[in-house]
Design an enzyme around this catalytic site. Structure first.
Site, PDB file in Angstrom:
ATOM      1  N   CYS A 236       3.588   8.347  -0.083  1.00  0.00           N
ATOM      2  CA  CYS A 236       4.009   7.358   1.136  1.00  0.00           C
ATOM      3  C   CYS A 236       4.327   6.017   0.377  1.00  0.00           C
ATOM      4  CB  CYS A 236       3.321   7.397   2.219  1.00  0.00           C
ATOM      5  SG  CYS A 236       3.473   6.027   3.285  1.00  0.00           S
TER       6      CYS A 236
ATOM      7  N   SER B  91      10.476   6.244  14.724  1.00  0.00           N
ATOM      8  CA  SER B  91       9.193   5.804  15.381  1.00  0.00           C
ATOM      9  C   SER B  91       9.517   5.584  16.793  1.00  0.00           C
ATOM     10  CB  SER B  91       8.642   4.624  14.706  1.00  0.00           C
ATOM     11  OG  SER B  91       7.281   4.563  14.748  1.00  0.00           O
ATOM     12  N   LEU B  92       9.323   6.445  17.762  1.00  0.00           N
ATOM     13  CA  LEU B  92       9.862   6.300  18.970  1.00  0.00           C
ATOM     14  C   LEU B  92       8.674   5.720  20.092  1.00  0.00           C
ATOM     15  CD1 LEU B  92      12.356   6.780  21.157  1.00  0.00           C
ATOM     16  CD2 LEU B  92      11.385   8.785  21.504  1.00  0.00           C
ATOM     17  N   ASN B  93       7.727   6.400  20.152  1.00  0.00           N
ATOM     18  CA  ASN B  93       6.385   5.790  20.704  1.00  0.00           C
ATOM     19  C   ASN B  93       6.339   5.588  22.249  1.00  0.00           C
ATOM     20  OD1 ASN B  93       5.423   5.862  17.985  1.00  0.00           O
ATOM     21  ND2 ASN B  93       5.942   3.799  17.659  1.00  0.00           N
TER      22      ASN B  93
ATOM     23  N   GLU C 236       0.753  -1.229  -0.082  1.00  0.00           N
ATOM     24  CA  GLU C 236      -0.058   0.035  -0.031  1.00  0.00           C
ATOM     25  C   GLU C 236       0.998   1.368  -0.022  1.00  0.00           C
ATOM     26  OE1 GLU C 236      -0.895   1.191   4.634  1.00  0.00           O
ATOM     27  OE2 GLU C 236      -2.584   0.132   3.430  1.00  0.00           O
TER      28      GLU C 236
ATOM     29  N   ASN D 155      -4.781   5.432  15.488  1.00  0.00           N
ATOM     30  CA  ASN D 155      -6.065   5.358  14.565  1.00  0.00           C
ATOM     31  C   ASN D 155      -6.477   4.131  15.008  1.00  0.00           C
ATOM     32  OD1 ASN D 155      -6.055   7.877  13.033  1.00  0.00           O
ATOM     33  ND2 ASN D 155      -3.892   7.200  12.227  1.00  0.00           N
TER      34      ASN D 155
ATOM     35  N   CYS E 194       5.375  -4.372  15.300  1.00  0.00           N
ATOM     36  CA  CYS E 194       4.868  -3.460  16.354  1.00  0.00           C
ATOM     37  C   CYS E 194       3.363  -3.740  16.719  1.00  0.00           C
ATOM     38  CB  CYS E 194       5.049  -2.136  15.405  1.00  0.00           C
ATOM     39  SG  CYS E 194       6.735  -1.663  15.310  1.00  0.00           S
TER      40      CYS E 194
ATOM     41  N   CYS F  34       5.689  -7.197   7.068  1.00  0.00           N
ATOM     42  CA  CYS F  34       6.349  -6.696   7.994  1.00  0.00           C
ATOM     43  C   CYS F  34       7.118  -7.547   9.146  1.00  0.00           C
ATOM     44  CB  CYS F  34       6.404  -5.202   8.528  1.00  0.00           C
ATOM     45  SG  CYS F  34       7.751  -4.390   9.575  1.00  0.00           S
TER      46      CYS F  34
ATOM     47  N   CYS G 232      -0.887   0.942   9.440  1.00  0.00           N
ATOM     48  CA  CYS G 232      -0.455   0.758   7.842  1.00  0.00           C
ATOM     49  C   CYS G 232      -0.719  -0.732   7.489  1.00  0.00           C
ATOM     50  CB  CYS G 232       1.002   1.088   7.737  1.00  0.00           C
ATOM     51  SG  CYS G 232       2.300   0.587   9.168  1.00  0.00           S
TER      52      CYS G 232
ATOM     53  N   GLU H 291       9.793  -2.151   7.094  1.00  0.00           N
ATOM     54  CA  GLU H 291      10.993  -1.554   7.550  1.00  0.00           C
ATOM     55  C   GLU H 291      11.924  -1.259   6.576  1.00  0.00           C
ATOM     56  OE1 GLU H 291      12.093  -0.009  10.717  1.00  0.00           O
ATOM     57  OE2 GLU H 291      13.679   0.305   9.319  1.00  0.00           O
TER      58      GLU H 291
ATOM     59  N   CYS I   7       0.307  -1.858  14.997  1.00  0.00           N
ATOM     60  CA  CYS I   7       0.202  -1.731  13.422  1.00  0.00           C
ATOM     61  C   CYS I   7      -0.403  -2.910  12.841  1.00  0.00           C
ATOM     62  CB  CYS I   7       1.846  -1.442  12.972  1.00  0.00           C
ATOM     63  SG  CYS I   7       1.932  -1.845  11.144  1.00  0.00           S
TER      64      CYS I   7
HETATM   65  S1  SF4 Z   1       4.696   0.184  12.123  1.00  0.00           S
HETATM   66 FE1  SF4 Z   1       6.247   0.111  10.396  1.00  0.00          FE
HETATM   67  S2  SF4 Z   1       7.894  -1.263  11.321  1.00  0.00           S
HETATM   68 FE2  SF4 Z   1       6.478  -1.531  12.836  1.00  0.00          FE
HETATM   69  S3  SF4 Z   1       5.260  -3.467  12.257  1.00  0.00           S
HETATM   70 FE3  SF4 Z   1       4.147  -1.671  10.956  1.00  0.00          FE
HETATM   71  S4  SF4 Z   1       5.366  -1.637   9.114  1.00  0.00           S
HETATM   72 FE4  SF4 Z   1       6.601  -2.708  10.429  1.00  0.00          FE
END
Ligand code: SF4
Length: 326
Positions: free
Chosen positions: A85, A196-198, A72, A272, A96, A92, A315, A144, A99
């Protein structure tokens, strides 16, 4: 083929600037030359197989690959820019917890031509519909990018050398693969970096992002501090705000302390929600207070809301929707 070298420049021009779909489009080549080329080659490519318009002007894209898989992307217009993007992997492996792409697991790396091909596919679409030009590229789609280092660097080189996109207008977003950060800056120091710290404690970050078990917050920020970033440029730290997880005022104060001495800015992204999500976004007041604490201590902090919804926190939504549709 014994042809003069300028034919290569012509071929590159037609493929990457004129966005030729097939060798037949290259009318600068004689018909016999086109037939000869077609005997052993073709212009492959990535195709847009689904487009979803959002009310804020963002367009979510699903790109079809030649092997039937898909990734995507998101096209994000604003007043001065048109940002695309792109994805760097199918699925991936980073896992995370916030995600949706992570739930797909890792399927395969994209090749450099498939990375650049996402841009070509959108350019073809834009040429057909409007006069706009993509101005910025962000690697924040699926995958990633630092886990697909060589193809991502090669893809960026295609974008910059053949497609006229400046390295300074390219941003690579990482979950924090520390060893590759230095390598990235050796290869392409001009690209912008988003991390991406979070979270502000290792306990919370490890619970959200398994990569933190390998490269914890300290290791990640030390690596960021060692990067040869010019004084005028800053690393963007992404911070997905999740209700009851990382959204307290104490988190905001710890974030200020962590970023001290770094050339940094912060993007705050309220989580989200998606159907199977285990988290919720904080209320607006909490988000604004979090931002204010940062701003009061001179940390540049923006709130990124609905635009590019599929990019940051969830994502993979578009691809998953498409698979459900079918
Ligand atoms: S946020 Fe990015 S690095 Fe983390 S699982 Fe999703 S796609 Fe992968």
């Amino acid at each position: 083929m014994g042809l003069p070298a300028f034919r290569v420049s012509q071929l590159i021009h037609w493929m990457y600037e004129r966005n030729a779909v097939s060798i037949d489009d290259i009318t600068e080549f004689s018909k016999p030359l086109r037939e000869k080329l077609k005997g052993f080659s073709y212009i492959g490519g990535v195709k847009i197989i689904k487009k979803t318009d959002s009310p804020d002007g963002t367009i979510k894209l699903l790109f079809g690959l030649e092997d039937g898989l898909s990734v995507e992307g998101v096209l994000i217009p604003d007043e001065y820019r048109l940002t695309l993007c792109v994805s760097s992997q199918v699925g991936c492996a980073m896992g995370c917890r916030f995600c949706l792409t992570a739930t797909m697991g890792f399927i395969r790396n994209l090749r450099a031509d498939e990375i650049a091909g996402q841009v070509t596919a959108v350019r073809r679409e834009l040429n057909a519909n409007a006069n706009s030009e993509i101005t910025n590229i962000v690697f924040m789609g699926m995958g990633e990018p630092l886990k697909n280092f060589n193809e991502v660097v090669k893809g960026i080189n295609i974008l910059t050398d053949y497609m006229g996109i400046s390295k300074r207008r390219i941003t690579l977003s990482t979950a924090g693969v520390v060893p590759e950060l230095q390598k990235l800056y050796k290869e392409i120091p001009e690209v912008n970096l988003a991390v991406s710290l979070n979270a502000t404690t290792d306990e919370t970050r490890s619970a959200l992002m398994p990569v933190n078990n390998k490269y914890n917050i300290g290791a990640l920020l030390r690596a960021c501090g060692r990067l040869p970033i010019s004084p005028r440029r800053r690393i963007t730290f992404g911070y997905v705000l999740i209700k009851g997880v990382n959204d307290t005022q104490a988190d905001a104060r710890r974030l200020i302390a962590l970023l001290k001495g770094l050339s940094a800015k912060v993007n705050l992204i309220p989580f989200n929600e998606y159907d199977t999500a285990k988290f919720e976004p904080p209320d607006e007041k909490t988000v604004l207070e979090f931002q204010q604490i940062l701003v009061d201590r001179h940390v540049t902090a923006f709130i990124r809301k609905s635009k590019g919804r599929g990019i940051y926190a969830a994502c993979g939504q578009l691809k998953t929707c498409h698979e459900t549709d079918n």
